[in-house]
Write a protein that holds these residues in place. Structure first.
Motif, PDB file in Angstrom:
ATOM      1  N   ASP A   1       0.730  -1.232  -0.064  1.00 46.91           N
ATOM      2  CA  ASP A   1       0.035  -0.052  -0.080  1.00 46.91           C
ATOM      3  C   ASP A   1       0.999   1.263  -0.032  1.00 46.91           C
ATOM      4  OD1 ASP A   1      -2.283  -1.483  -0.002  1.00 46.91           O
ATOM      5  OD2 ASP A   1      -2.446  -1.334   2.344  1.00 46.91           O
TER       6      ASP A   1
ATOM      7  N   TYR B   1       2.527   2.440  -2.721  1.00 45.29           N
ATOM      8  CA  TYR B   1       3.533   2.395  -3.633  1.00 45.29           C
ATOM      9  C   TYR B   1       3.021   1.972  -4.798  1.00 45.29           C
ATOM     10  CZ  TYR B   1       6.646   2.336   0.281  1.00 45.29           C
ATOM     11  OH  TYR B   1       7.358   2.605   1.453  1.00 45.29           O
ATOM     12  N   LYS B   2       3.820   2.227  -5.938  1.00 44.44           N
ATOM     13  CA  LYS B   2       3.457   2.071  -7.321  1.00 44.44           C
ATOM     14  C   LYS B   2       4.555   1.524  -8.059  1.00 44.44           C
ATOM     15  CE  LYS B   2       3.169   5.535 -10.556  1.00 44.44           C
ATOM     16  NZ  LYS B   2       2.946   6.560 -11.454  1.00 44.44           N
TER      17      LYS B   2
ATOM     18  N   SER C   1       1.118   0.758 -14.826  1.00 44.50           N
ATOM     19  CA  SER C   1       1.229   0.781 -13.557  1.00 44.50           C
ATOM     20  C   SER C   1       0.118   0.222 -12.603  1.00 44.50           C
ATOM     21  CB  SER C   1       1.000   2.394 -13.130  1.00 44.50           C
ATOM     22  OG  SER C   1       2.468   2.993 -13.848  1.00 44.50           O
ATOM     23  N   TYR C   2       0.659  -0.298 -11.591  1.00 46.16           N
ATOM     24  CA  TYR C   2      -0.253  -1.078 -10.543  1.00 46.16           C
ATOM     25  C   TYR C   2       0.066  -0.627  -9.221  1.00 46.16           C
ATOM     26  CZ  TYR C   2      -0.559  -4.443 -14.257  1.00 46.16           C
ATOM     27  OH  TYR C   2      -1.006  -5.280 -15.616  1.00 46.16           O
ATOM     28  N   THR C   3      -1.093  -0.226  -8.237  1.00 47.36           N
ATOM     29  CA  THR C   3      -0.868  -0.047  -7.041  1.00 47.36           C
ATOM     30  C   THR C   3      -1.425  -0.984  -6.039  1.00 47.36           C
ATOM     31  OG1 THR C   3      -2.950   1.382  -6.909  1.00 47.36           O
ATOM     32  CG2 THR C   3      -0.948   2.707  -7.556  1.00 47.36           C
TER      33      THR C   3
ATOM     34  N   ILE D   1       4.154   6.461  -3.549  1.00 46.49           N
ATOM     35  CA  ILE D   1       3.092   7.478  -4.076  1.00 46.49           C
ATOM     36  C   ILE D   1       2.339   8.100  -2.830  1.00 46.49           C
ATOM     37  CG2 ILE D   1       2.797   6.557  -6.339  1.00 46.49           C
ATOM     38  CD1 ILE D   1       0.293   5.143  -5.333  1.00 46.49           C
ATOM     39  N   ASN D   2       2.408   7.656  -1.573  1.00 47.98           N
ATOM     40  CA  ASN D   2       1.502   7.984  -0.674  1.00 47.98           C
ATOM     41  C   ASN D   2       1.907   9.173   0.083  1.00 47.98           C
ATOM     42  OD1 ASN D   2      -0.513   8.351   1.267  1.00 47.98           O
ATOM     43  ND2 ASN D   2      -0.151   6.328   2.179  1.00 47.98           N
TER      44      ASN D   2
END
Length: 140
Positions: A67, A69-70, A85-87, A109-110
């Motif tokens: 969680d 991150y990408k 891209s996946y999260t 990314i958070n």
């Protein structure tokens, strides 16, 4: 059998290496997180780097990402070509991307940290060299 200076040895072994840093994503060469895998920290990894870590080109089938991150997959080496891209975890990346990845980037990314509490969420403005940014914080 290999002959090593007239010394018989049944096999050569090489230790598996992996990138240094906190693990935030993992890539797998089989469905449902099976088969060969490589744990990744934040960073950018070319085809040759992945190969050094024991993950050959064009074999990725599933992935996990923590969680916040990408993970971005690229069809070409050095972050070229198509990308996706996946999260969140993906137990099969689908026919379009199966066995296609050549390079990968993992990033944080958070930008907001929230703490579980019944406290009131407020916002404060911070001034830094003329720029003003809003940051959430909790007041207890």
């Amino acid at each position: 059998m290999w002959d090593n200076n007239n010394q018989n040895c049944s096999k050569w072994t090489f230790p598996k290496t992996s990138p240094s840093g906190s693990i935030v994503a993992s890539i797998y060469d089989d469905l449902n997180y099976g088969g060969r895998s490589l744990d990744l920290p934040i960073g950018s990894f070319t085809a040759s780097q992945l190969l050094v870590y024991g993950f050959p080109n064009k074999i990725l089938t599933s992935l996990k990402v923590n969680d916040g991150y990408k993970i971005t997959l690229y069809s070409g080496d050095n972050f070229t070509g198509e990308s996706v891209s996946y999260t969140a975890n993906v137990n099969w990346i689908g026919a379009e991307w199966n066995d296609k990845m050549m390079s990968v980037k993992v990033k944080f990314i958070n930008e907001h940290f929230f703490f579980p509490t019944s406290s009131v969420l407020q916002s404060k403005t911070v001034s830094n060299f003329g720029e003003k940014w809003q940051f959430p914080f909790f007041q207890w």
